[in-house]
Design a protein around this motif. Structure first.
Motif, PDB file in Angstrom:
ATOM      1  N   PHE A 117       0.831  -1.328  -0.096  1.00 21.17           N
ATOM      2  CA  PHE A 117      -0.135   0.027   0.144  1.00 21.17           C
ATOM      3  C   PHE A 117       0.865   1.170   0.073  1.00 21.17           C
ATOM      4  N   THR A 118       2.076   1.139  -0.197  1.00 18.68           N
ATOM      5  CA  THR A 118       2.999   2.371  -0.209  1.00 18.68           C
ATOM      6  C   THR A 118       2.549   3.052  -1.288  1.00 18.68           C
ATOM      7  N   TYR A 119       2.293   2.732  -2.479  1.00 20.46           N
ATOM      8  CA  TYR A 119       1.831   3.437  -3.449  1.00 20.46           C
ATOM      9  C   TYR A 119       0.535   4.578  -3.457  1.00 20.46           C
ATOM     10  N   LEU A 120      -0.416   3.820  -2.456  1.00 16.68           N
ATOM     11  CA  LEU A 120      -1.523   4.588  -2.146  1.00 16.68           C
ATOM     12  C   LEU A 120      -1.408   5.647  -1.178  1.00 16.68           C
ATOM     13  N   ASN A 121      -0.442   5.192  -0.179  1.00 16.89           N
ATOM     14  CA  ASN A 121      -0.134   6.018   1.084  1.00 16.89           C
ATOM     15  C   ASN A 121       0.698   7.229   0.287  1.00 16.89           C
ATOM     16  N   ASN A 122       1.619   7.070  -0.770  1.00 11.55           N
ATOM     17  CA  ASN A 122       2.369   8.219  -1.128  1.00 11.55           C
ATOM     18  C   ASN A 122       1.218   9.181  -1.916  1.00 11.55           C
ATOM     19  N   LEU A 123       0.631   8.433  -2.741  1.00  9.50           N
ATOM     20  CA  LEU A 123      -0.623   9.534  -3.362  1.00  9.50           C
ATOM     21  C   LEU A 123      -1.391  10.408  -2.565  1.00  9.50           C
ATOM     22  N   MET A 124      -1.566   9.524  -1.334  1.00  4.04           N
ATOM     23  CA  MET A 124      -2.621  10.561  -0.428  1.00  4.04           C
ATOM     24  C   MET A 124      -1.922  11.257   0.553  1.00  4.04           C
ATOM     25  N   ASN A 125      -0.253  11.297   0.635  1.00  2.00           N
ATOM     26  CA  ASN A 125       0.295  12.045   1.451  1.00  2.00           C
ATOM     27  C   ASN A 125       0.173  11.605   2.963  1.00  2.00           C
ATOM     28  N   VAL A 126       0.069  10.177   3.166  1.00  3.23           N
ATOM     29  CA  VAL A 126      -0.145   9.815   4.673  1.00  3.23           C
ATOM     30  C   VAL A 126       0.829   8.478   4.659  1.00  3.23           C
ATOM     31  N   ASN A 127       0.612   7.639   5.871  1.00  4.03           N
ATOM     32  CA  ASN A 127       1.409   6.515   5.673  1.00  4.03           C
ATOM     33  C   ASN A 127       0.759   5.385   6.769  1.00  4.03           C
ATOM     34  N   TYR A 179       0.144  13.484  13.242  1.00  8.17           N
ATOM     35  CA  TYR A 179      -1.364  14.326  12.465  1.00  8.17           C
ATOM     36  C   TYR A 179      -1.871  14.775  13.519  1.00  8.17           C
ATOM     37  N   ALA A 180      -2.622  15.956  13.095  1.00 12.01           N
ATOM     38  CA  ALA A 180      -3.659  16.872  13.993  1.00 12.01           C
ATOM     39  C   ALA A 180      -4.998  16.316  13.401  1.00 12.01           C
ATOM     40  N   VAL A 181      -5.782  15.780  13.996  1.00 11.29           N
ATOM     41  CA  VAL A 181      -7.042  15.201  13.653  1.00 11.29           C
ATOM     42  C   VAL A 181      -8.288  15.625  14.011  1.00 11.29           C
ATOM     43  N   ASN A 197      -3.972  16.710   9.355  1.00 10.32           N
ATOM     44  CA  ASN A 197      -2.971  17.771   8.896  1.00 10.32           C
ATOM     45  C   ASN A 197      -1.514  16.868   9.331  1.00 10.32           C
ATOM     46  N   GLU A 198      -0.622  16.735   8.634  1.00  8.71           N
ATOM     47  CA  GLU A 198       0.506  16.374   9.032  1.00  8.71           C
ATOM     48  C   GLU A 198       1.294  17.176   9.427  1.00  8.71           C
ATOM     49  N   THR A 199       1.623  17.207  10.525  1.00 10.12           N
ATOM     50  CA  THR A 199       2.060  18.466  11.323  1.00 10.12           C
ATOM     51  C   THR A 199       3.706  19.048  10.928  1.00 10.12           C
ATOM     52  N   LYS A 200       4.476  17.828  10.532  1.00 10.95           N
ATOM     53  CA  LYS A 200       5.845  18.193   9.941  1.00 10.95           C
ATOM     54  C   LYS A 200       5.981  18.712   8.750  1.00 10.95           C
ATOM     55  N   THR A 201       5.168  18.289   7.808  1.00  7.68           N
ATOM     56  CA  THR A 201       5.183  18.646   6.215  1.00  7.68           C
ATOM     57  C   THR A 201       4.048  19.693   5.980  1.00  7.68           C
ATOM     58  N   GLY A 202       2.934  19.685   6.677  1.00  4.96           N
ATOM     59  CA  GLY A 202       1.972  20.686   6.300  1.00  4.96           C
ATOM     60  C   GLY A 202       1.053  20.068   5.119  1.00  4.96           C
ATOM     61  N   ASP A 203       1.180  18.642   4.963  1.00  4.15           N
ATOM     62  CA  ASP A 203       0.135  18.225   3.844  1.00  4.15           C
ATOM     63  C   ASP A 203      -1.075  17.794   4.573  1.00  4.15           C
ATOM     64  N   ASN A 204      -2.046  18.066   3.810  1.00  6.28           N
ATOM     65  CA  ASN A 204      -3.551  17.863   4.364  1.00  6.28           C
ATOM     66  C   ASN A 204      -4.253  16.892   3.673  1.00  6.28           C
ATOM     67  N   LEU A 205      -4.879  16.242   4.213  1.00 11.89           N
ATOM     68  CA  LEU A 205      -6.122  15.340   3.617  1.00 11.89           C
ATOM     69  C   LEU A 205      -7.535  15.557   4.457  1.00 11.89           C
ATOM     70  N   LYS A 225     -16.219  12.869  -1.064  1.00 14.79           N
ATOM     71  CA  LYS A 225     -15.289  14.086  -1.496  1.00 14.79           C
ATOM     72  C   LYS A 225     -13.901  13.882  -0.962  1.00 14.79           C
ATOM     73  N   ILE A 226     -12.852  13.890  -1.622  1.00 16.71           N
ATOM     74  CA  ILE A 226     -11.650  13.731  -1.182  1.00 16.71           C
ATOM     75  C   ILE A 226     -10.578  15.100  -1.874  1.00 16.71           C
ATOM     76  N   ILE A 227     -10.014  15.605  -0.873  1.00 17.79           N
ATOM     77  CA  ILE A 227      -9.002  16.746  -1.145  1.00 17.79           C
ATOM     78  C   ILE A 227      -7.727  16.357  -0.548  1.00 17.79           C
ATOM     79  N   ILE A 228      -6.771  16.372  -1.485  1.00 18.03           N
ATOM     80  CA  ILE A 228      -5.242  15.978  -1.069  1.00 18.03           C
ATOM     81  C   ILE A 228      -4.629  17.373  -1.449  1.00 18.03           C
ATOM     82  N   LYS A 229      -3.924  17.993  -0.109  1.00 11.26           N
ATOM     83  CA  LYS A 229      -3.081  19.261  -0.308  1.00 11.26           C
ATOM     84  C   LYS A 229      -1.491  18.963   0.058  1.00 11.26           C
TER      85      LYS A 229
END
Length: 264
Positions: A117-127, A179-181, A197-205, A225-229
């Protein structure tokens, strides 16, 4: 563009910019709920079904043109998620996810993937995405690890809000993310919104759900609805038009002369 087509085949999410009903932001309150047992029992309950076939209309916004897709999604509880996608009358691709990983191919660029599931996690900026969380995400159920001690539960006019009291720390394959959730639920415990919100990178899902309807022993969202920032912003919307409990065949094989996409 091809990475989003492959991801749709394996993730099974998507939709368009216009949901049938807007999800209102809950009215905040600072009053925590003293007894949370019923709430956590409800949101952690395992889905009660054997299989479900979902017909969906899928739209993706990435800054590049991707036509609206018709998707057939078939989920066998705890076993597999299978998807076939068509644009107008042309088959676009196919994918399958199992607890072991994901496989998918798309015809526009004649490429395929085989991965955990690495590919999917990378796409969504999560782990933290694995098979169970993917299945729950598609069904409108809580798909992130939620421990009562790490969250505060409050009630508001729309239902409930569950917010992390400290950063949620998740380690997967030596990658540590925090993550702040925040999660919003209706008064009937339907999941309405997830914000990470990924607190180190600022990425948001952010994922929102709307228009739940009863299907056999559970409720299913008609709009997701999915928004990947991250470095860029992508929006994925899926409008589920029909649910069916009949069994179906789920063939999958990569056509000849396709190129494997390496996972980075």
């Amino acid at each position: 563009m091809k990475k989003y087509i492959l991801a749709l085949l394996t993730l099974t999410f998507v939709l368009s910019c216009k949901t049938k009903s807007a999800v209102q932001a809950p009215i905040s309150t600072t009053t925590p709920i003293s007894s949370t047992t019923e709430f956590f029992n409800k949101i952690k309950a395992k889905p009660d079904f054997q299989q479900v076939k979902i017909n969906s209309r899928v739209s993706v916004e990435t800054g590049n043109f991707i036509p609206t897709l018709d998707a057939t999604i078939y989920i066998e509880n705890g076993q597999k998620v299978w998807m076939n996608m068509v644009a107008i009358i042309l088959n676009v691709g196919r994918g399958i996810a199992t607890p072991e990983g994901i496989r998918g191919y798309e015809k526009w660029n004649r490429t395929y993937i085989e991965s955990d599931f690495t590919y999917l996690n990378n796409l969504m900026n999560v782990n933290f995405i694995d098979f169970n969380s993917l299945q729950n995400l598609l069904l409108g159920r809580t798909f992130i690890p939620v421990n009562e001690k790490d969250f505060v539960l409050t009630k508001n006019a729309q239902g409930y809000n569950l917010s992390s009291t400290k950063n949620l720390r998740i380690e997967n394959k030596d990658k540590i993310s925090e993550y702040a959730v925040s999660l919003d639920y209706s008064a009937d415990f339907d999941l309405m919104r997830v914000n990470l919100n990924e607190t180190k990178t600022g990425d948001n899902l952010e994922i929102t759900y709307a228009d739940y309807e009863y299907f056999e022993n559970m409720k299913m969202p008609k709009n997701v609805k999915i928004i990947i920032k991250g470095a860029k912003t992508s929006q994925i919307l899926m409008e589920n038009t029909k649910f069916d409990s009949s069994r179906m065949d789920t063939p999958y094989s990569v056509p000849n002369n396709y190129t494997k996409t390496e996972i980075r």
